[in-house]
Enzyme design. Structure first.
Site, PDB file in Angstrom:
ATOM      1  N   ASP A 141     -15.592  -3.264  -1.438  1.00 47.12           N
ATOM      2  CA  ASP A 141     -15.229  -2.780   0.145  1.00 47.12           C
ATOM      3  C   ASP A 141     -16.610  -2.729   0.965  1.00 47.12           C
ATOM      4  O   ASP A 141     -17.389  -2.076   0.865  1.00 47.12           O
ATOM      5  CB  ASP A 141     -14.505  -1.569  -0.057  1.00 47.12           C
ATOM      6  CG  ASP A 141     -13.184  -1.627  -0.959  1.00 47.12           C
ATOM      7  OD1 ASP A 141     -12.546  -2.693  -0.798  1.00 47.12           O
ATOM      8  OD2 ASP A 141     -12.697  -0.482  -1.330  1.00 47.12           O
ATOM      9  N   ASP A 146       0.839  -1.425  -0.142  1.00 45.50           N
ATOM     10  CA  ASP A 146       0.124   0.081   0.064  1.00 45.50           C
ATOM     11  C   ASP A 146       1.103   1.343  -0.070  1.00 45.50           C
ATOM     12  O   ASP A 146       1.806   1.470   0.687  1.00 45.50           O
ATOM     13  CB  ASP A 146      -1.042   0.066   1.448  1.00 45.50           C
ATOM     14  CG  ASP A 146      -1.976  -1.028   0.970  1.00 45.50           C
ATOM     15  OD1 ASP A 146      -1.855  -1.955   0.277  1.00 45.50           O
ATOM     16  OD2 ASP A 146      -2.960  -0.897   2.107  1.00 45.50           O
TER      17      ASP A 146
END
EC number: 5.3.1.16
Length: 240
Positions: free
Chosen positions: A133, A12
């Site tokens: 998500d 990330d």
């Protein structure tokens, strides 16, 4: 597929560094490496067969911000990369595929502009993973900041007949929290969809990975692992 192949290390990127967030909070950041390119190379050296790269700046701002870093990662590793974060225009998707990203993860755009999403998946068949998500049982968009009224399955079903590769299911409340993945939620999605599902969020140990691996035949392709790898809870080199 071996257990090691089932694990997809996450890199990330935020402010040019390799980081992890806690439960998707942009203010709860822990930096693990100053250079995400080196981090990607380390995971490949440790035996990863696949990488999951996220542009967190892009996810929050709505446009990829770390394009150059991702391009360098693609040039420096030989394993496939899936990329997500801020892909909300046709050009952004096209650019990432042109620099050599194997697959792109798109979530918010699919919700906000189904027509454009359809054009993208038709022009780049099997290159798009629908990002699902989930926050408190509902699909969240815009870097997890905005909740919709859709359940993960309802959202996924809207695109089942599109030429997407599959789905990435992230339980945001578990992401970066080392509390264990949402096994039941992942299994439920995979059983009710006809394309592969990648699990994400909450993996705390190799036991968590094994629990998902044991039910992979329902349609679970792999699991994205971040913090558990970075904190040494899972040693990729020791996984068979």
């Amino acid at each position: 597929m071996s257990l090691k192949d089932f694990i997809i290390p996450a890199v990330d990127i935020k402010d040019g560094k390799a980081v992890r967030l806690f439960k998707g909070d942009p203010n709860a950041v822990k930096v693990y490496a100053d250079n995400p390119i080196d981090m990607a190379k380390i995971w490949e050296e440790k035996g990863a067969k696949h990488l999951h790269i996220v542009d967190l700046d892009g996810a929050f701002e709505g446009i990829p911000k770390n394009y150059k870093i991702v391009e360098q990662i693609v040039k420096n590793v030989s394993i496939p990369i899936e990329f997500g974060g801020g892909l909300r225009t046709y050009e952004a998707v096209k650019t990432m595929i042109e620099i050599g990203v194997e697959r792109v993860v798109i979530g918010s755009l699919a919700y906000q502009d189904k027509e454009l999403f359809e054009k993208i998946v038709n022009d780049f068949p099997e290159k798009v993973i629908l990002g699902i998500d989930a926050k408190d049982g509902k699909v969240a968009i815009k870097g997890w900041l905005e909740k919709t009224d859709f359940t993960p399955l309802d959202f996924a079903k809207m695109f089942e007949n599109f030429p997407i590769w599959g789905y990435l299911y992230t339980d945001v409340n578990r992401d970066g929290a080392l509390v264990g993945p949402n096994i039941e939620g992942t299994k439920y999605l995979a059983e009710n969809l006809n394309k592969p599902v990648i699990a994400s969020g909450g993996v705390s140990s190799l036991e968590d990975v094994k629990k998902l691996y044991e039910i992979k035949d329902v349609g679970i392709y792999g699991v994205v692992v971040g913090k558990a790898l970075y904190e040494g809870k899972i040693n990729l080199e020791e996984v068979d």
